[in-house]
Design a protein around this motif. Structure first.
Motif, PDB file in Angstrom:
ATOM      1  N   LEU A  81       9.920 -15.247  23.424  1.00 40.80           N
ATOM      2  CA  LEU A  81      11.316 -14.967  23.377  1.00 40.80           C
ATOM      3  C   LEU A  81      12.334 -15.308  22.058  1.00 40.80           C
ATOM      4  O   LEU A  81      13.492 -15.403  22.063  1.00 40.80           O
ATOM      5  CB  LEU A  81      11.870 -16.475  24.508  1.00 40.80           C
ATOM      6  CG  LEU A  81      11.262 -16.371  25.808  1.00 40.80           C
ATOM      7  CD1 LEU A  81      11.748 -17.243  26.738  1.00 40.80           C
ATOM      8  CD2 LEU A  81      11.838 -15.030  26.495  1.00 40.80           C
ATOM      9  N   THR A 137      20.991 -12.342  28.581  1.00 45.83           N
ATOM     10  CA  THR A 137      21.565 -12.519  27.397  1.00 45.83           C
ATOM     11  C   THR A 137      20.454 -12.670  26.268  1.00 45.83           C
ATOM     12  O   THR A 137      19.580 -13.153  26.423  1.00 45.83           O
ATOM     13  CB  THR A 137      21.996 -13.999  27.602  1.00 45.83           C
ATOM     14  OG1 THR A 137      23.003 -14.308  28.729  1.00 45.83           O
ATOM     15  CG2 THR A 137      22.932 -14.543  26.216  1.00 45.83           C
ATOM     16  N   VAL A 138      21.287 -12.086  25.047  1.00 44.40           N
ATOM     17  CA  VAL A 138      20.613 -11.964  23.778  1.00 44.40           C
ATOM     18  C   VAL A 138      21.397 -12.470  22.775  1.00 44.40           C
ATOM     19  O   VAL A 138      22.433 -12.205  22.747  1.00 44.40           O
ATOM     20  CB  VAL A 138      20.260 -10.548  23.537  1.00 44.40           C
ATOM     21  CG1 VAL A 138      19.416 -10.277  22.196  1.00 44.40           C
ATOM     22  CG2 VAL A 138      19.127  -9.883  24.687  1.00 44.40           C
ATOM     23  N   GLN A 173      25.681 -10.281  26.695  1.00 43.78           N
ATOM     24  CA  GLN A 173      25.362 -10.623  27.995  1.00 43.78           C
ATOM     25  C   GLN A 173      25.766  -9.317  28.628  1.00 43.78           C
ATOM     26  O   GLN A 173      26.503  -8.670  28.608  1.00 43.78           O
ATOM     27  CB  GLN A 173      26.609 -11.552  28.269  1.00 43.78           C
ATOM     28  CG  GLN A 173      26.391 -13.076  27.824  1.00 43.78           C
ATOM     29  CD  GLN A 173      27.394 -13.845  28.341  1.00 43.78           C
ATOM     30  OE1 GLN A 173      28.610 -13.783  28.358  1.00 43.78           O
ATOM     31  NE2 GLN A 173      26.905 -14.976  28.604  1.00 43.78           N
ATOM     32  N   HIS A 184      17.173 -14.378  19.843  1.00 42.16           N
ATOM     33  CA  HIS A 184      16.730 -15.206  20.876  1.00 42.16           C
ATOM     34  C   HIS A 184      16.949 -14.646  22.310  1.00 42.16           C
ATOM     35  O   HIS A 184      17.993 -13.905  22.421  1.00 42.16           O
ATOM     36  CB  HIS A 184      17.572 -16.467  20.998  1.00 42.16           C
ATOM     37  CG  HIS A 184      17.481 -17.317  19.612  1.00 42.16           C
ATOM     38  ND1 HIS A 184      16.224 -18.158  19.285  1.00 42.16           N
ATOM     39  CD2 HIS A 184      18.109 -17.349  18.578  1.00 42.16           C
ATOM     40  CE1 HIS A 184      16.653 -18.569  18.161  1.00 42.16           C
ATOM     41  NE2 HIS A 184      17.629 -18.256  17.747  1.00 42.16           N
ATOM     42  N   TYR A 185      16.059 -14.383  23.084  1.00 43.47           N
ATOM     43  CA  TYR A 185      16.124 -13.615  24.259  1.00 43.47           C
ATOM     44  C   TYR A 185      15.809 -15.039  25.461  1.00 43.47           C
ATOM     45  O   TYR A 185      15.329 -15.919  25.367  1.00 43.47           O
ATOM     46  CB  TYR A 185      14.880 -12.630  24.428  1.00 43.47           C
ATOM     47  CG  TYR A 185      14.703 -11.830  23.651  1.00 43.47           C
ATOM     48  CD1 TYR A 185      15.639 -10.316  23.705  1.00 43.47           C
ATOM     49  CD2 TYR A 185      14.200 -11.870  22.305  1.00 43.47           C
ATOM     50  CE1 TYR A 185      15.718  -9.571  22.825  1.00 43.47           C
ATOM     51  CE2 TYR A 185      14.219 -10.941  21.232  1.00 43.47           C
ATOM     52  CZ  TYR A 185      15.219  -9.730  21.657  1.00 43.47           C
ATOM     53  OH  TYR A 185      15.040  -8.673  20.662  1.00 43.47           O
ATOM     54  N   GLN A 186      16.372 -14.557  26.759  1.00 37.05           N
ATOM     55  CA  GLN A 186      16.232 -15.325  27.855  1.00 37.05           C
ATOM     56  C   GLN A 186      15.099 -14.943  28.547  1.00 37.05           C
ATOM     57  O   GLN A 186      14.430 -15.630  29.851  1.00 37.05           O
ATOM     58  CB  GLN A 186      17.351 -15.589  28.878  1.00 37.05           C
ATOM     59  CG  GLN A 186      18.524 -16.367  28.315  1.00 37.05           C
ATOM     60  CD  GLN A 186      19.614 -16.274  29.059  1.00 37.05           C
ATOM     61  OE1 GLN A 186      19.868 -15.281  29.932  1.00 37.05           O
ATOM     62  NE2 GLN A 186      20.310 -17.325  29.228  1.00 37.05           N
ATOM     63  N   ALA A 187      14.551 -13.740  28.598  1.00 36.26           N
ATOM     64  CA  ALA A 187      13.359 -12.930  29.397  1.00 36.26           C
ATOM     65  C   ALA A 187      12.618 -12.087  28.829  1.00 36.26           C
ATOM     66  O   ALA A 187      12.996 -11.522  27.747  1.00 36.26           O
ATOM     67  CB  ALA A 187      14.005 -12.482  30.971  1.00 36.26           C
ATOM     68  N   LEU A 188      11.486 -11.621  29.121  1.00 38.75           N
ATOM     69  CA  LEU A 188      10.739 -10.624  28.862  1.00 38.75           C
ATOM     70  C   LEU A 188      10.559  -9.510  29.781  1.00 38.75           C
ATOM     71  O   LEU A 188      10.566  -9.738  31.008  1.00 38.75           O
ATOM     72  CB  LEU A 188       9.409 -11.261  28.199  1.00 38.75           C
ATOM     73  CG  LEU A 188       9.162 -12.152  27.178  1.00 38.75           C
ATOM     74  CD1 LEU A 188       7.923 -12.481  27.059  1.00 38.75           C
ATOM     75  CD2 LEU A 188       9.718 -11.361  25.816  1.00 38.75           C
ATOM     76  N   SER A 192      15.071  -6.373  29.177  1.00 35.83           N
ATOM     77  CA  SER A 192      15.464  -6.813  30.556  1.00 35.83           C
ATOM     78  C   SER A 192      16.252  -8.247  30.260  1.00 35.83           C
ATOM     79  O   SER A 192      16.873  -8.720  31.387  1.00 35.83           O
ATOM     80  CB  SER A 192      14.344  -7.109  31.406  1.00 35.83           C
ATOM     81  OG  SER A 192      13.575  -8.208  31.024  1.00 35.83           O
ATOM     82  N   SER A 193      16.386  -8.856  29.224  1.00 32.40           N
ATOM     83  CA  SER A 193      17.063 -10.296  28.906  1.00 32.40           C
ATOM     84  C   SER A 193      18.527 -10.196  29.513  1.00 32.40           C
ATOM     85  O   SER A 193      19.396  -9.342  28.767  1.00 32.40           O
ATOM     86  CB  SER A 193      17.054 -10.739  27.608  1.00 32.40           C
ATOM     87  OG  SER A 193      17.467 -11.911  27.676  1.00 32.40           O
ATOM     88  N   HIS A 249      12.200  -7.851  26.404  1.00 33.17           N
ATOM     89  CA  HIS A 249      13.351  -7.875  25.691  1.00 33.17           C
ATOM     90  C   HIS A 249      14.427  -7.283  26.280  1.00 33.17           C
ATOM     91  O   HIS A 249      15.530  -7.775  26.519  1.00 33.17           O
ATOM     92  CB  HIS A 249      13.323  -7.832  24.167  1.00 33.17           C
ATOM     93  CG  HIS A 249      12.251  -8.771  23.516  1.00 33.17           C
ATOM     94  ND1 HIS A 249      11.289  -8.317  22.443  1.00 33.17           N
ATOM     95  CD2 HIS A 249      11.827 -10.056  23.585  1.00 33.17           C
ATOM     96  CE1 HIS A 249      10.778  -9.292  21.940  1.00 33.17           C
ATOM     97  NE2 HIS A 249      11.119 -10.358  22.791  1.00 33.17           N
TER      98      HIS A 249
END
Length: 183
Positions: free
Chosen positions: A136, A162-163, A177, A151-155, A159-160, A157
């Motif tokens: 992340l 918020t970045v 967002q 920084h990512y919220q999901a993998l 598909s996150s 990248h």
């Protein structure tokens, strides 16, 4: 007229924050072919840039497929920037009131640093530059020193929802967002 100037200043800060100062001649110059993303995406995004105690925001429509990347930036409902990149040529349009230091190349570079796979980026980096992907968090280095931390919220990248891109070199934070699609 006040809103028009505000939108131009907003875009200058959003795009200009990635513009390199004259005292730093090294520029990454990342230009990856759209197909190296490995997926087609279409997103509406809300961008927030924080720099020197100031916060500015912009809405963006982004579309990427194997043949091109398209981006349109809107401020106060007015188009202020558009980019088209086919992997070979970058074409951009910006409102005539935007200053010359607003560079489409820098916008493209931030998009590619946040979305593209680590391997695609690593294979295109010039000498002295490296990238490290730790799930992340992704970090871009120049001569062993961190330049950008993402920084990512999901993998994966792309598909996150918020970045957050922190550019340590030019001292700005870009929060991206993705706006949820309608029902």
């Amino acid at each position: 007229m006040k809103h028009c100037w505000a939108s131009f200043l907003l875009l200058l800060l959003l795009v200009g924050c990635a513009t390199q100062p004259q005292s730093h001649p090294e520029r990454l110059g990342l230009r990856l072919a759209p197909e190296t993303l490995g997926i087609s995406i279409a997103r509406q995004q809300h961008l927030k840039v924080e720099r020197e105690g100031r916060v500015d925001e912009l809405n963006v429509a982004l579309e990427i497929d194997s043949s091109h990347l398209e981006m349109v930036g809107l401020a106060f409902g007015q188009r202020v920037l558009s980019l088209h990149y086919d992997g070979k040529e970058l074409h951009s349009w910006r409102h005539v009131m935007l200053p010359a230091q607003v560079h489409a190349e820098d916008v493209l570079e931030d998009v590619q640093l946040t979305l593209w796979p680590e391997q695609a980026i690593a294979s295109a980096l010039p000498s002295g530059w490296t990238i490290e992907d730790a799930g992340l968090q992704r970090t871009l280095y120049l001569d062993g020193k961190p330049v950008t931390v993402i920084h990512y919220q999901a993998l994966p990248h792309w598909s996150s929802p918020t970045v957050v891109l922190e550019n340590l070199r030019y001292r700005y934070r870009l929060t991206i967002q993705s706006v949820p699609a309608g029902p």
